[in-house]
Design a protein around this motif. Structure first.
Motif, mmCIF file in Angstrom:
data_model
loop_
_atom_site.group_PDB
_atom_site.id
_atom_site.type_symbol
_atom_site.label_atom_id
_atom_site.label_comp_id
_atom_site.label_asym_id
_atom_site.label_seq_id
_atom_site.Cartn_x
_atom_site.Cartn_y
_atom_site.Cartn_z
ATOM 1 N N PHE A 283 15.381 9.936 25.547
ATOM 2 C CA PHE A 283 15.192 9.510 24.157
ATOM 3 C C PHE A 283 14.911 8.018 24.155
ATOM 4 O O PHE A 283 15.181 7.317 25.141
ATOM 5 C CB PHE A 283 16.437 9.819 23.312
ATOM 6 N N GLN A 284 14.405 7.523 23.050
ATOM 7 C CA GLN A 284 14.188 6.094 22.884
ATOM 8 C C GLN A 284 15.384 5.516 22.128
ATOM 9 O O GLN A 284 15.585 5.810 20.950
ATOM 10 C CB GLN A 284 12.908 5.814 22.101
ATOM 11 N N PRO A 285 16.218 4.718 22.788
ATOM 12 C CA PRO A 285 17.398 4.182 22.108
ATOM 13 C C PRO A 285 17.026 3.410 20.845
ATOM 14 O O PRO A 285 16.044 2.661 20.828
ATOM 15 C CB PRO A 285 18.024 3.262 23.161
ATOM 16 N N ASP A 286 17.829 3.606 19.808
ATOM 17 C CA ASP A 286 17.566 2.942 18.530
ATOM 18 C C ASP A 286 18.897 2.775 17.801
ATOM 19 O O ASP A 286 19.375 3.700 17.143
ATOM 20 C CB ASP A 286 16.605 3.779 17.691
ATOM 21 N N PRO A 287 19.537 1.601 17.908
ATOM 22 C CA PRO A 287 20.838 1.417 17.250
ATOM 23 C C PRO A 287 20.771 1.528 15.734
ATOM 24 O O PRO A 287 21.786 1.758 15.088
ATOM 25 C CB PRO A 287 21.271 0.011 17.691
ATOM 26 N N GLY A 288 19.576 1.408 15.156
ATOM 27 C CA GLY A 288 19.435 1.568 13.718
ATOM 28 C C GLY A 288 19.739 2.978 13.254
ATOM 29 O O GLY A 288 20.006 3.208 12.067
ATOM 30 N N ARG A 289 19.740 3.943 14.173
ATOM 31 C CA ARG A 289 20.030 5.322 13.805
ATOM 32 C C ARG A 289 21.497 5.664 14.005
ATOM 33 O O ARG A 289 21.912 6.789 13.727
ATOM 34 C CB ARG A 289 19.140 6.257 14.620
ATOM 35 N N ALA A 290 22.270 4.722 14.505
ATOM 36 C CA ALA A 290 23.713 4.920 14.622
ATOM 37 C C ALA A 290 24.385 4.417 13.346
ATOM 38 O O ALA A 290 23.760 3.758 12.512
ATOM 39 C CB ALA A 290 24.252 4.164 15.833
ATOM 40 N N TYR A 291 25.663 4.732 13.200
ATOM 41 C CA TYR A 291 26.417 4.268 12.034
ATOM 42 C C TYR A 291 26.394 2.737 12.012
ATOM 43 O O TYR A 291 26.738 2.082 12.997
ATOM 44 C CB TYR A 291 27.859 4.770 12.116
ATOM 45 N N HIS A 292 25.985 2.168 10.893
ATOM 46 C CA HIS A 292 26.014 0.708 10.772
ATOM 47 C C HIS A 292 25.976 0.321 9.300
ATOM 48 O O HIS A 292 25.606 1.107 8.429
ATOM 49 C CB HIS A 292 24.843 0.071 11.521
ATOM 50 N N ARG A 293 26.377 -0.901 9.048
ATOM 51 C CA ARG A 293 26.444 -1.432 7.679
ATOM 52 C C ARG A 293 25.386 -2.510 7.460
ATOM 53 O O ARG A 293 25.551 -3.376 6.608
ATOM 54 C CB ARG A 293 27.832 -2.023 7.420
ATOM 55 N N GLY A 294 24.326 -2.467 8.234
ATOM 56 C CA GLY A 294 23.383 -3.572 8.248
ATOM 57 C C GLY A 294 23.785 -4.524 9.363
ATOM 58 O O GLY A 294 24.920 -4.518 9.820
ATOM 59 N N GLY A 295 22.859 -5.351 9.826
ATOM 60 C CA GLY A 295 23.117 -6.194 10.981
ATOM 61 C C GLY A 295 23.190 -7.668 10.655
ATOM 62 O O GLY A 295 22.540 -8.160 9.729
ATOM 63 N N THR A 296 24.016 -8.365 11.434
ATOM 64 C CA THR A 296 24.117 -9.821 11.345
ATOM 65 C C THR A 296 24.473 -10.362 12.718
ATOM 66 O O THR A 296 25.173 -9.697 13.483
ATOM 67 C CB THR A 296 25.193 -10.252 10.324
ATOM 68 N N THR A 316 28.614 -1.944 -0.266
ATOM 69 C CA THR A 316 29.276 -0.757 0.269
ATOM 70 C C THR A 316 29.660 -1.005 1.722
ATOM 71 O O THR A 316 28.905 -1.657 2.457
ATOM 72 C CB THR A 316 28.377 0.485 0.186
ATOM 73 N N PRO A 317 30.804 -0.481 2.162
ATOM 74 C CA PRO A 317 31.158 -0.563 3.576
ATOM 75 C C PRO A 317 30.683 0.650 4.360
ATOM 76 O O PRO A 317 31.030 0.814 5.524
ATOM 77 C CB PRO A 317 32.688 -0.614 3.527
ATOM 78 N N LYS A 318 29.882 1.497 3.713
ATOM 79 C CA LYS A 318 29.462 2.749 4.335
ATOM 80 C C LYS A 318 28.097 2.606 5.000
ATOM 81 O O LYS A 318 27.397 1.610 4.824
ATOM 82 C CB LYS A 318 29.429 3.867 3.278
ATOM 83 N N HIS A 319 27.713 3.645 5.725
ATOM 84 C CA HIS A 319 26.441 3.690 6.437
ATOM 85 C C HIS A 319 25.369 4.263 5.516
ATOM 86 O O HIS A 319 25.413 5.440 5.160
ATOM 87 C CB HIS A 319 26.600 4.558 7.681
ATOM 88 N N ALA A 320 24.418 3.424 5.115
ATOM 89 C CA ALA A 320 23.363 3.893 4.211
ATOM 90 C C ALA A 320 22.306 4.701 4.949
ATOM 91 O O ALA A 320 21.733 5.636 4.391
ATOM 92 C CB ALA A 320 22.718 2.704 3.508
ATOM 93 N N GLY A 321 22.048 4.369 6.197
ATOM 94 C CA GLY A 321 21.070 5.112 6.978
ATOM 95 C C GLY A 321 19.712 4.446 7.037
ATOM 96 O O GLY A 321 19.540 3.282 6.660
ATOM 97 N N VAL A 322 18.735 5.207 7.509
ATOM 98 C CA VAL A 322 17.372 4.711 7.702
ATOM 99 C C VAL A 322 16.529 5.094 6.488
ATOM 100 O O VAL A 322 16.505 6.266 6.088
ATOM 101 C CB VAL A 322 16.761 5.320 8.980
ATOM 102 N N PRO A 323 15.816 4.137 5.872
ATOM 103 C CA PRO A 323 14.990 4.462 4.701
ATOM 104 C C PRO A 323 13.980 5.568 5.004
ATOM 105 O O PRO A 323 13.345 5.579 6.063
ATOM 106 C CB PRO A 323 14.293 3.143 4.382
#
Length: 664
Positions: A283-296, A316-323
Motif C-alpha cells: 500500500f502507499q502509506p498516507d497518515p492523512g487516512r489515519a485518525y487525526h485532528r488536523g496537523g501541526t 472538535t477533538p474528533k477525526h473529521a476524515g478526508v474530504p
C-alpha cells in the motif's frame, strides 16, 4: 546507540501490533508491561513482550517497556521485580518517570527518561544523563534552538523527540486536571482527557469570548517536514505517539515515517538506520487516512500567528476524515454526494462526517454506497445506518468527509509489508563435497557444508542456472539474495548438485545465519551514574516534581535537594493550584495577546494579559498568563467528591508533613 544511528520508534498496544511495527520499519518499539505504564488500558503480559523481543531482535530492532507512572511506596518492590522479569524476557530498556526506581536494585538494563519527566532545559537533560539515563524524550513544546542548546550539553545520552500523533496540551508530567476532576491521574496512567472537553471562555468583565469551544484541545503533531532539521540540532530518535492506536494506524504511520527516514538516510551517508532490513509495502502509506485532528508542527519552528495556522483543534477533538465532496440531495432514507474527484470510490460500511450549522462535527456510517448512473462516477447515493431525519445538520451543500474507508481497512487487515535483509550466497567445492557461505548486509557470516561426490554436470549452463535458482529461494525467511555466486574449481566443468541437496544447504545456511545474528546481538549496557552524585538544578521541589514515594524523595535528597514537596496525588495541595502548565496560550489563539497588539494603532496598550475563565458543566477554571516564558497556567482546585473517594481508599505513599525531607 551510536550517534550516527537514526532510530524510528513506534508504539504498540500489544505484541501483535509491535510485531507489525517492526515489519513495517520500526527500529524500536515501546510497549507497556503488565503494570505501572502510563497507558493503563495498554498492558501486556511478560510472555508477550518476550515474543515481541524475539521477533524484533532478529532485525536488530529493540524493545522499550514503559514503567513510567509515579509509584506509591508499596508499589516499589513489585515494580522492581517486574523490571527483572522484563530484562529476563529480552527487553532492551525501561522507560521511567519515577526517580525512586533509580534507587532500587534494578537489572543491568538501560533506563530511558519518559516524556513525563518534563525535559525542557539543558540543565535538566544533563542531570538525567549524569544520573544514568541513556536516552530521553524531550518536551514536545521545544523549538529547534532550544533542542540545539540541550544537545550541546548532552554528549552521551540519545535525544528523542515526538514526531507524530496526539499532543498533550500541558507539559507532560505537569497536568493534574484529570486527577482533580475525576480522581484519575495522568501520572498514574489513567488520564480522563479533560482537555478535549468544550469550554466557554469569559474575560474579567464576564463577557463571553468563546462559547462551547474545545480551547484546550490541540491538533495532532506532524513533524514529517522537519525531520532533517531535527537531526541537525541533535535528535537521533523519532518517536511516534499512539499506544492506544489500532494495528492499521501503526502500520500506516510507521511505514510513512520509514520512507521519510530512508530518504533522509540516502541524502545523509554519515547516518545509518539503527536496525537491519528494507521494507516493501503493498500500500502507499498516507497518515492523512489515519485518525487525526488536523496537523501541526507545534512550536518546532517557533510560535506563529494564528492566521498562519493555529495549533488548536477548537471546533472538535474528533477525526473529521478526508474530504470527499458535498451533499447534492437529502432523501427520506438516503443522501446523495457529489465526489470532488471522479476517481473516488465509496464503499458499503464507510463512515462520513459533516459540520452542522453551529459548526459541530456530525457523522454516520452508511450501510450501502452505490454509484448513480450517468454521473461519470461522481454521484453516489448513500444509505446511512440511522434514519436520515435524525442526522443533525445534514443538508444540501454540506461538505462531506470520509473518516472510515472500508477498502483501506481491508487492505491493512491483510499482510501489508515484508522486511528483508540482503544476503550474498556463495556455493563452492570442498575436499569432500560442497559448502554454502552466506554473508548478510550487516557483515554476519555463516557456512554450512555437505558431503557430495561431485560428478560433472552433463549440461554446465543448465546446472549453474538451476543451482542459482534453488539457492535464491529465500521466501519465508528474513533474507533476500542480492547475489548468488558459484565458485567451482573448474568453471567449465561444474559438479552436478541435486536440487534436494541445494535446498538442504539453503535451509541449513539460513538457520546458521540467523543463529549467527542472534549470537552477535547485544543489549546495550546501562549507563553508570556520575560519582559523586551531581546536584539537581534546583534545591527545592514542589508538587510539580511528582514525588510519590520515599525512595524518590531520597533520590533528590542525594542530589542536593533540600526540600521535597509531595506529589499532587498525595492530596497535600488542597487549594487552588496550577492544574496545567502549557505553552499553548488561549489569548494568543484568540488574538488577544498583548504581544500581538504591539505596533497596532489604537490597540497597543489596551490589551492586557488579564486572567480568563473557563467553564464546563459547573466547573470553573482560571487561565493565568505568564508572559515572560510565554506560558499559560490552568488554575483550579480538586473536586470535593475526589477527596471523599480518596479517603475511602487505603493508600501508602510518601508524605512531606510534618517535616520535609532535607539533604544531609
Amino acid at each position: 546507540m551510536p550517534r550516527r544511528h537514526l532510530e524510528l520508534l513506534a508504539p504498540a498496544r500489544d505484541a501483535d501490533i509491535g510485531i507489525e511495527a517492526v515489519n513495517h520499519g520500526a527500529d524500536a518499539v515501546y510497549i507497556g508491561g503488565p503494570g505501572f505504564g502510563a497507558r493503563d488500558k495498554a498492558s501486556n503480559e511478560v510472555a508477550d513482550i518476550e515474543r515481541l523481543a524475539r521477533h524484533a531482535h532478529r532485525y536488530g530492532a529493540r524493545i522499550f517497556v514503559t514503567l513510567n507512572t509515579i509509584l506509591r511506596d508499596d508499589e516499589l518492590e513489585p515494580a522492581r521485580r517486574l523490571a527483572w522479569q522484563l530484562h529476563e524476557a529480552g527487553a532492551d530498556a525501561l522507560i521511567v518517570q519515577d526517580m525512586g526506581l533509580a534507587m532500587l536494585d534494578l537489572p543491568p538494563i538501560q533506563l530511558h527518561a519518559s516524556t513525563q519527566t518534563d525535559i525542557r532545559t539543558p540543565a535538566k537533560a544533563r542531570f538525567l544523563q549524569d544520573t544514568g539515563f541513556s536516552q530521553m524524550v524531550l518536551a514536545r513544546e521545544l523549538d529547534l534552538r532550544q533542542i540545539r542548546a540541550i544537545a550541546a550539553e548532552v554528549q552521551d545520552a540519545v535525544l528523542e523527540f515526538f514526531v507524530h500523533g496526539a499532543l498533550c496540551v500541558a507539559y507532560s508530567g505537569q497536568c493534574f486536571i484529570s486527577h482533580a476532576h475525576t480522581g484519575r491521574s495522568a501520572n498514574r496512567g489513567s488520564c480522563s482527557q479533560e482537555c478535549r472537553l468544550p469550554y466557554t471562555v469569559t474575560d474579567a468583565q464576564g463577557r463571553v469570548i468563546a462559547h462551547d469551544k474545545h480551547v484546550l484541545s490541540l491538533k495532532d503533531n506532524d513533524q514529517g517536514a522537519n525531520l532533517e532539521a531535527l537531526v541537525d540540532v541533535g535528535i537521533r530518535s523519532f518517536k511516534i505517539e499512539g499506544r492506544y492506536k489500532d494495528v492499521a494506524t501503526v502500520k500506516n504511520v510507521t511505514a510513512h515515517y520509514r520512507q521519510l527516514c530512508d530518504a533522509l538516510l540516502e541524502r545523509r551517508p554519515e547516518l545509518a538506520a539503527a536496525s537491519s532490513g528494507r521494507c516493501r509495502y503493498t500500500f502507499q502509506p498516507d497518515p492523512g487516512r489515519a485518525y487525526h485532528r488536523g496537523g501541526t508542527d507545534y512550536f518546532v519552528n517557533g510560535r506563529r500567528p494564528p492566521e498562519l495556522g493555529d495549533i488548536g483543534a477548537f471546533d472538535t477533538p474528533k477525526h473529521a476524515g478526508v474530504p470527499v465532496g458535498h451533499v447534492t440531495r437529502v432523501g427520506p432514507d438516503h443522501f446523495d454526494v457529489e465526489a470532488g474527484d471522479a476517481a473516488t470510490v465509496l464503499h458499503n460500511g464507510d463512515a462520513f462526517t459533516w459540520t452542522d450549522l453551529q459548526g459541530a462535527l456530525q457523522g454516520a456510517p452508511v450501510n450501502v454506497a452505490e454509484p448513480l448512473p450517468r454521473s461519470g462516477g461522481r454521484l453516489w447515493r448513500l444509505y446511512p445506518n440511522a434514519p436520515v431525519a435524525t442526522l443533525k445538520g445534514l443538508r444540501k451543500g454540506a461538505e462531506v468527509s470520509r473518516n472510515r474507508d472500508m477498502a483501506w481497512e481491508r487492505l491493512l487487515d491483510r499482510k501489508s509489508a515484508e522486511r528483508l535483509i540482503g544476503v550474498a550466497l556463495t556455493l563452492s567445492q570442498t575436499a569432500d563435497g560442497v559448502a554454502l557461505d552466506l554473508l548478510d548486509d550487516d557483515g554476519h557470516h555463516a557456512r554450512v557444508t555437505a558431503a557430495h561426490a561431485g560428478e560433472p554436470a552433463r549440461d554446465a549452463a543448465r546446472a549453474d542456472a538451476a543451482a542459482r535458482e534453488h539457492l535464491a529461494r529465500l521466501g519465508g525467511t528474513l533474507f533476500e539474495a542480492h547475489t548468488v555466486q558459484l565458485a567451482w574449481r573448474e568453471p567449465a566443468q561444474p559438479p552436478f548438485v541435486p536440487p534436494s541437496l541445494l535446498n538442504a544447504l539453503r535451509r541449513d545456511g539460513v538457520a546458521a545465519l540467523e543463529a549467527a545474528r542472534a549470537a552477535a546481538f547485544e543489549r546495550l549496557p546501562r549507563a553508570a551514574p556520575v560519582e559523586p552524585p551531581v546536584p539537581y538544578p534546583e534545591d527545592t521541589l514542589t508538587y510539580l516534581a511528582n514525588v510519590y514515594n520515599g525512595q524518590a524523595a531520597a533520590f533528590y535528597a542525594r542530589h542536593g535537594v533540600k526540600v521535597v514537596g509531595a506529589a499532587y496525588e498525595s492530596h497535600e495541595e488542597l487549594g487552588e493550584v496550577s492544574l496545567m502548565i502549557t505553552r499553548h496560550c488561549v489569548r494568543w489563539s484568540l488574538s488577544l495577546c498583548p504581544k500581538q497588539a504591539k505596533g497596532v494603532t489604537g490597540v497597543q496598550g489596551t490589551v492586557k494579559a488579564e486572567p480568563l475563565t473557563l467553564e464546563h458543566n459547573g466547573d470553573r477554571l482560571t487561565l493565568r498568563f505568564d508572559c515572560k516564558p510565554c506560558e499559560m497556567h490552568v488554575v483550579g482546585r480538586m473536586r470535593r467528591n475526589v477527596l471523599q473517594d480518596a479517603k475511602a481508599q487505603p493508600l501508602t505513599f510518601y508524605r512531606t508533613r510534618p517535616a520535609p525531607v532535607r539533604a544531609t
